[in-house]
Design an enzyme around this catalytic site. Structure first.
Site, PDB file in Angstrom:
ATOM      1  CG  HIS A  79      -2.110  -0.821   1.161  1.00 45.99           C
ATOM      2  ND1 HIS A  79      -3.065  -0.684   0.174  1.00 45.99           N
ATOM      3  CD2 HIS A  79      -2.549  -1.827   1.962  1.00 45.99           C
ATOM      4  CE1 HIS A  79      -4.028  -1.565   0.367  1.00 45.99           C
ATOM      5  NE2 HIS A  79      -3.735  -2.288   1.442  1.00 45.99           N
ATOM      6  CB  CYS A 137      -1.615  -2.395  -4.215  1.00 46.29           C
ATOM      7  SG  CYS A 137      -0.557  -3.530  -5.129  1.00 46.29           S
TER       8      CYS A 137
END
Length: 138
Positions: A79, A137
């Site tokens: 992330h 992501c």
């Protein structure tokens, strides 16, 4: 010298991902089989190993002693996010947001900011073969 740091995090609390650790495995294979990196010159941090302090220490190791003709790789799969700028007096962020890497132990009050990472990579001579691969992501 050839060195690499590969970070992949699937096991986030409340927001897990799939495929990030696999990205690290594939990148490791690519570096060793296609580009001649030695296993001992690649640091791998996955899931619970990928804390902020471990990422920072690995980047310090990666960028120490790099000279012309050396190759280094930083690969991150996990992330990413944005947070408010922490220091308005020394920022060039026109949108008022810093980009961050989300370590597995993410502290929103003290995240790993883009300018912190940049400070380490600025130590690398400009004519070195540096590859930074970010696969964040959201």
């Amino acid at each position: 010298m050839k060195k690499a740091v590969l970070v992949g995090i699937n096991k986030y609390n409340g927001s897990p991902l799939r495929g990030c650790v696999n990205d690290v495995i594939v990148m490791h294979q690519l570096l060793t089989k296609q580009f001649g990196f030695k296993h001992e010159d690649i640091k791998v941090l996955t899931d619970y190993e990928a804390t902020k302090i471990n990422i920072i220490n690995s980047i310090k190791w990666l960028t120490q002693g790099v000279g012309c003709g050396d190759s280094i790789v930083f690969h991150y799969s996990g992330h990413g996010a944005q947070v408010s700028v922490d220091d308005w007096t020394s920022t060039s962020e026109t949108d008022g947001l810093d980009e961050i890497l989300c370590s597995v132990d993410l502290d929103w009050n003290n995240p790993l900011r883009d300018h912190e990472l940049g400070a380490y990579f600025k130590r690398v001579p400009k004519d070195c073969n540096t590859l930074i691969v970010m696969d964040c992501c959201h």
